[in-house]
Design an enzyme around this catalytic site. Structure first.
Site, PDB file in Angstrom:
ATOM      1  N   GLU A   1      36.806  39.070  44.547  1.00 42.58           N
ATOM      2  CA  GLU A   1      35.852  38.645  43.835  1.00 42.58           C
ATOM      3  C   GLU A   1      36.120  38.025  42.451  1.00 42.58           C
ATOM      4  O   GLU A   1      35.806  37.207  41.880  1.00 42.58           O
ATOM      5  CB  GLU A   1      34.917  39.782  43.605  1.00 42.58           C
ATOM      6  CG  GLU A   1      33.385  39.468  42.759  1.00 42.58           C
ATOM      7  CD  GLU A   1      32.416  38.390  43.488  1.00 42.58           C
ATOM      8  OE1 GLU A   1      32.093  38.918  44.314  1.00 42.58           O
ATOM      9  OE2 GLU A   1      32.590  37.421  42.737  1.00 42.58           O
TER      10      GLU A   1
ATOM     11  N   GLU B   1      45.839  31.141  31.469  1.00 43.36           N
ATOM     12  CA  GLU B   1      46.697  31.795  32.594  1.00 43.36           C
ATOM     13  C   GLU B   1      48.035  31.931  31.550  1.00 43.36           C
ATOM     14  O   GLU B   1      48.241  31.331  30.650  1.00 43.36           O
ATOM     15  CB  GLU B   1      46.890  30.751  33.715  1.00 43.36           C
ATOM     16  CG  GLU B   1      45.480  30.450  34.450  1.00 43.36           C
ATOM     17  CD  GLU B   1      45.279  31.847  35.029  1.00 43.36           C
ATOM     18  OE1 GLU B   1      45.915  32.417  35.760  1.00 43.36           O
ATOM     19  OE2 GLU B   1      44.078  32.212  34.847  1.00 43.36           O
TER      20      GLU B   1
ATOM     21  N   LYS C   1      43.883  33.456  42.164  1.00 42.87           N
ATOM     22  CA  LYS C   1      43.001  32.385  43.022  1.00 42.87           C
ATOM     23  C   LYS C   1      44.188  31.424  43.447  1.00 42.87           C
ATOM     24  O   LYS C   1      43.955  30.737  44.455  1.00 42.87           O
ATOM     25  CB  LYS C   1      42.053  31.895  42.296  1.00 42.87           C
ATOM     26  CG  LYS C   1      42.400  31.470  40.668  1.00 42.87           C
ATOM     27  CD  LYS C   1      42.389  32.332  39.885  1.00 42.87           C
ATOM     28  CE  LYS C   1      42.623  32.169  38.240  1.00 42.87           C
ATOM     29  NZ  LYS C   1      42.216  33.085  37.431  1.00 42.87           N
TER      30      LYS C   1
ATOM     31  N   LYS D   1      39.831  27.695  42.211  1.00 43.93           N
ATOM     32  CA  LYS D   1      38.717  28.382  42.487  1.00 43.93           C
ATOM     33  C   LYS D   1      37.817  27.528  43.395  1.00 43.93           C
ATOM     34  O   LYS D   1      36.958  27.870  44.194  1.00 43.93           O
ATOM     35  CB  LYS D   1      37.854  28.747  41.077  1.00 43.93           C
ATOM     36  CG  LYS D   1      38.693  29.705  40.300  1.00 43.93           C
ATOM     37  CD  LYS D   1      38.260  29.708  38.825  1.00 43.93           C
ATOM     38  CE  LYS D   1      39.104  30.783  37.866  1.00 43.93           C
ATOM     39  NZ  LYS D   1      39.028  30.437  36.636  1.00 43.93           N
TER      40      LYS D   1
ATOM     41  N   THR E   1      46.526  41.754  30.929  1.00 43.14           N
ATOM     42  CA  THR E   1      44.954  41.677  30.468  1.00 43.14           C
ATOM     43  C   THR E   1      44.154  42.166  31.605  1.00 43.14           C
ATOM     44  O   THR E   1      43.187  43.241  31.109  1.00 43.14           O
ATOM     45  CB  THR E   1      44.676  40.070  30.440  1.00 43.14           C
ATOM     46  OG1 THR E   1      45.630  39.551  29.603  1.00 43.14           O
ATOM     47  CG2 THR E   1      43.321  40.066  29.869  1.00 43.14           C
ATOM     48  N   VAL E   2      44.209  41.921  32.780  1.00 49.99           N
ATOM     49  CA  VAL E   2      43.134  42.321  33.735  1.00 49.99           C
ATOM     50  C   VAL E   2      43.698  43.727  34.272  1.00 49.99           C
ATOM     51  O   VAL E   2      42.892  44.966  34.345  1.00 49.99           O
ATOM     52  CB  VAL E   2      43.061  41.356  34.887  1.00 49.99           C
ATOM     53  CG1 VAL E   2      41.796  41.891  35.771  1.00 49.99           C
ATOM     54  CG2 VAL E   2      42.835  40.140  34.373  1.00 49.99           C
TER      55      VAL E   2
HETATM   56  P1  NAP Z   1      48.907  38.911  32.540  1.00 53.76           P
HETATM   57  O1  NAP Z   1      48.252  39.566  31.268  1.00 53.76           O
HETATM   58  O2  NAP Z   1      50.319  38.070  32.291  1.00 53.76           O
HETATM   59  O3  NAP Z   1      49.607  40.229  33.313  1.00 53.76           O
HETATM   60  C1  NAP Z   1      50.563  40.131  34.259  1.00 53.76           C
HETATM   61  C2  NAP Z   1      51.187  41.584  34.679  1.00 53.76           C
HETATM   62  O4  NAP Z   1      51.836  41.356  35.733  1.00 53.76           O
HETATM   63  C3  NAP Z   1      51.975  42.200  33.394  1.00 53.76           C
HETATM   64  O5  NAP Z   1      51.761  43.434  33.324  1.00 53.76           O
HETATM   65  C4  NAP Z   1      53.358  41.917  34.081  1.00 53.76           C
HETATM   66  O6  NAP Z   1      54.191  42.698  33.751  1.00 53.76           O
HETATM   67  C5  NAP Z   1      53.136  41.906  35.596  1.00 53.76           C
HETATM   68  N1  NAP Z   1      53.988  41.041  36.216  1.00 53.76           N
HETATM   69  C6  NAP Z   1      53.950  39.536  36.364  1.00 53.76           C
HETATM   70  N2  NAP Z   1      54.967  39.266  37.500  1.00 53.76           N
HETATM   71  C7  NAP Z   1      55.493  40.324  37.812  1.00 53.76           C
HETATM   72  C8  NAP Z   1      56.481  40.374  38.901  1.00 53.76           C
HETATM   73  N3  NAP Z   1      57.207  39.290  39.369  1.00 53.76           N
HETATM   74  N4  NAP Z   1      56.975  41.830  39.225  1.00 53.76           N
HETATM   75  C9  NAP Z   1      56.384  42.688  38.673  1.00 53.76           C
HETATM   76  N5  NAP Z   1      55.300  42.720  37.557  1.00 53.76           N
HETATM   77  C10 NAP Z   1      54.914  41.612  37.075  1.00 53.76           C
HETATM   78  O7  NAP Z   1      47.944  38.299  33.625  1.00 53.76           O
HETATM   79  P2  NAP Z   1      46.363  38.487  33.605  1.00 53.76           P
HETATM   80  O8  NAP Z   1      45.762  37.776  32.750  1.00 53.76           O
HETATM   81  O9  NAP Z   1      46.189  39.937  33.565  1.00 53.76           O
HETATM   82  O10 NAP Z   1      46.235  37.808  34.862  1.00 53.76           O
HETATM   83  C11 NAP Z   1      46.667  38.412  36.331  1.00 53.76           C
HETATM   84  C12 NAP Z   1      45.883  37.882  37.452  1.00 53.76           C
HETATM   85  O11 NAP Z   1      44.566  37.725  37.253  1.00 53.76           O
HETATM   86  C13 NAP Z   1      46.353  36.275  37.712  1.00 53.76           C
HETATM   87  O12 NAP Z   1      46.339  36.185  38.926  1.00 53.76           O
HETATM   88  C14 NAP Z   1      45.227  35.641  37.032  1.00 53.76           C
HETATM   89  O13 NAP Z   1      44.966  34.392  37.535  1.00 53.76           O
HETATM   90  C15 NAP Z   1      43.981  36.516  37.409  1.00 53.76           C
HETATM   91  N6  NAP Z   1      42.699  36.428  36.555  1.00 53.76           N
HETATM   92  C16 NAP Z   1      42.874  36.468  35.099  1.00 53.76           C
HETATM   93  C17 NAP Z   1      41.641  36.426  34.192  1.00 53.76           C
HETATM   94  C18 NAP Z   1      41.752  36.630  32.866  1.00 53.76           C
HETATM   95  O14 NAP Z   1      40.463  36.367  32.295  1.00 53.76           O
HETATM   96  N7  NAP Z   1      43.038  36.968  32.293  1.00 53.76           N
HETATM   97  C19 NAP Z   1      40.548  36.389  34.945  1.00 53.76           C
HETATM   98  C20 NAP Z   1      40.448  36.218  36.358  1.00 53.76           C
HETATM   99  C21 NAP Z   1      41.550  36.118  36.809  1.00 53.76           C
HETATM  100  P3  NAP Z   1      54.634  43.027  32.165  1.00 53.76           P
HETATM  101  O15 NAP Z   1      53.316  43.572  31.307  1.00 53.76           O
HETATM  102  O16 NAP Z   1      55.963  43.847  32.193  1.00 53.76           O
HETATM  103  O17 NAP Z   1      55.033  41.491  31.550  1.00 53.76           O
HETATM  104  N1  HSE Z   2      42.636  31.276  33.097  1.00 57.07           N
HETATM  105  C1  HSE Z   2      41.364  31.578  33.664  1.00 57.07           C
HETATM  106  C2  HSE Z   2      40.146  30.973  33.084  1.00 57.07           C
HETATM  107  C3  HSE Z   2      41.032  32.913  33.885  1.00 57.07           C
HETATM  108  O1  HSE Z   2      40.399  30.540  31.862  1.00 57.07           O
HETATM  109  O2  HSE Z   2      39.251  30.745  33.478  1.00 57.07           O
HETATM  110  C4  HSE Z   2      39.896  33.147  34.692  1.00 57.07           C
HETATM  111  O3  HSE Z   2      40.011  33.048  35.989  1.00 57.07           O
END
Ligand code: NAP
Ligand code: HSE
Length: 443
Positions: free
Chosen positions: A136, A197, A112, A212, A19-20
């Site tokens: 951030e 998450e 986080k 957070k 996603t990010v």
């Molecule tokens: P996500 O959509 O689940 O994406 C995770 C990515 O990391 C995928 O591309 C996955 O590969 C890869 N990955 C996961 N474990 C791995 C490993 N062991 N080795 C290699 N690649 C791996 O997660 P996300 O929502 O983008 O979140 C990413 C981070 O940002 C997290 O720490 C989350 O807490 C933080 N965050 C998210 C948001 C939000 O709104 N989503 C907001 C703020 C912070 P594949 O694509 O092959 O599965």
């Molecule tokens: N899962 C988190 C939320 C993503 O819903 O706020 C942003 O940190």
């Protein structure tokens, strides 16, 4: 980096393209001109690490980037200046961040969970290696609260922080309140929209907001409030019934993260050590408060500071592009070769905060008990409260559905969590409750 490096592209490795990560991939292309104008250089993503190299991806990889499943490829490449960690989770993320710092690379992360649970060792390592560690996007998505606490508000003593720090929970509560959607359906929608998450129990059980809050406490006061010591309660099992009753009293239910200086423990010169009251809990917020109006996946943070007074930050707390924009800003700070200011404090080690036990916090409460509809039951429940010194401010009684008794709903005056659980324990022991009582703090 040398002077001549300022004009060569910043070499980036991207760990995670979900996603990010994919949002960042889009922004690096769409905002390439802004990046160049503001930093004087380009950002070149050289490698993207994923778990599954064969997965179909909606967003193309950044131009020139190779896809890999080998973390070593990212940390060993001397053309990579900065690792952007967007994988999530603890162990693999800690491994790659540590290896990148050891190899002299800067790090940007949105993780986080890792920073709250195991961040001190990473900050120590970054300091030893004189590398930048920016985060951030790890708190409140698009809202620049890390920067605000680390830079803009450093001339203030922070007195309290209170906010909505989890977009998924806020989305669920907002949908349950406005559209009458069931909890499970609202969670499914939040997952589809990319807010939740990978393990959504972190969102609904309050742990993501707690992660957070731990980071915000460090940034605001330069102390370590151990994650395991934080009182955390989420929104799992929240009943539509309580959302409705809260509305009748003029309140909305929100998942709140709060930290404030306890009386006599402000950390000021000559004072006792800094003492904090901190936790994550569902609370009733009066509909006239700004926090009550924060809807959907939006986040908000109120900061009370001794010079600035109250400040209110509001914006998208989750989602692909809002979060990626915050990651990109960190990356651009690295491109400008800013000096490391990772914690916002000069000390290399953060002292442990003194902690006020949650049972001693004082606030008004909302209480719902399900009781047999018999004469004297209201007197008996009120007696249990009075025995603990709790004074009732308002009460409503509703007709029951004939199966689990009738609901009695109280709003109390200020009391402690200890007195509240004592009163409800007395009611349970006296056989007055048809099901466990529900109680929430009122802000
Ligand atoms: P996500 O959509 O689940 O994406 C995770 C990515 O990391 C995928 O591309 C996955 O590969 C890869 N990955 C996961 N474990 C791995 C490993 N062991 N080795 C290699 N690649 C791996 O997660 P996300 O929502 O983008 O979140 C990413 C981070 O940002 C997290 O720490 C989350 O807490 C933080 N965050 C998210 C948001 C939000 O709104 N989503 C907001 C703020 C912070 P594949 O694509 O092959 O599965
Ligand atoms: N899962 C988190 C939320 C993503 O819903 O706020 C942003 O940190």
């Amino acid at each position: 980096m040398s002077k001549s490096s300022e004009t060569r592209p910043l070499g980036v490795a991207l760990a995670g393209f979900g996603t990010v990560g994919s949002g960042l991939g889009r922004l690096l292309v769409e905002n390439a001109d802004i990046i160049r104008r503001r930093t004087g250089r380009d950002v070149a993503v050289r490698a993207v690490l994923v778990r599954d190299a064969h997965k179909a991806r909606e967003v193309p990889l950044p131009p020139g980037a190779v896809l890999t499943t080998d973390p070593a490829r990212l940390v060993n490449d001397p053309g990579i200046d900065v690792l952007v960690e967007l994988m999530g989770g603890i162990d693999a993320a800690r491994g790659i961040i540590s290896a990148a710092l050891e190899h002299g690379k800067h790090v940007v992360t949105a993780n986080k969970a890792l920073l709250a649970e195991d961040g001190l060792a990473l900050f120590r390592l970054a300091r030893r290696k004189r590398r930048i560690l920016r985060y951030e996007a790890s708190v409140a998505g698009a809202i620049p609260v890390v920067q605000a606490l680390k830079e803009s508000l450093v001339g203030n003593r922070i007195e309290s922080l209170m906010g909505i720090l989890n977009g998924t929970s806020n989305y669920i509560l907002s949908e349950m309140t406005s559209s009458g959607v069931e909890f499970g359906e609202a969670l499914r929608q939040a997952q589809e929209l990319g807010f939740a998450e990978a393990d959504p129990t972190l969102d609904i059980d309050g742990h993501d907001a707690a992660h957070k809050l731990v980071l915000l406490i460090r940034l605001a006061w330069g102390v370590d409030y151990p994650y395991a010591a934080l009182a955390v309660r989420g929104i799992r099992g929240m009943a539509a019934l309580d959302i409705r009753f809260a509305r009748e009293f003029g309140y909305r239910i929100k998942l709140i993260g709060q930290a404030r200086l306890a009386a006599g423990g402000t950390g000021a010169a000559g004072d006792a050590p800094l003492r904090l009251e901190a936790g994550v809990f569902p609370a009733l917020v009066h509909h006239t408060f700004l926090l009550a109006r924060v809807g959907g996946a939006y986040n908000a943070l109120r900061v009370d500071a001794n010079a600035a007074g109250p400040l209110f930050f509001h914006g998208r707390g989750a989602g692909s592009l809002p979060t990626a924009g915050a990651v990109l800003a960190d990356l651009m700070a690295v491109a400008r070769e800013e000096r490391p200011n990772n914690t916002g404090f000069a000390e290399s080690e953060l002292e442990r905060a003194a902690i006020v036990p949650p049972e001693d916090w004082r606030s008004p409460y909302y209480v719902r008990v399900m009781v047999e509809d018999t004469p004297g039951v209201l007197r008996d429940i009120s007696g249990c409260m009075a025995a603990e010194g709790i004074s009732v401010a308002q009460m409503i009684q509703k007709a029951g559905d004939g199966t689990s008794g009738v609901p009695l709903v109280f709003m109390t005056h200020e009391t402690t969590a200890r007195a509240m659980s004592g009163a409800l324990g007395r009611a349970a022991d006296a056989g007055l409750l048809r099901e466990p009582a529900v109680y929430y703090r009122v802000l």
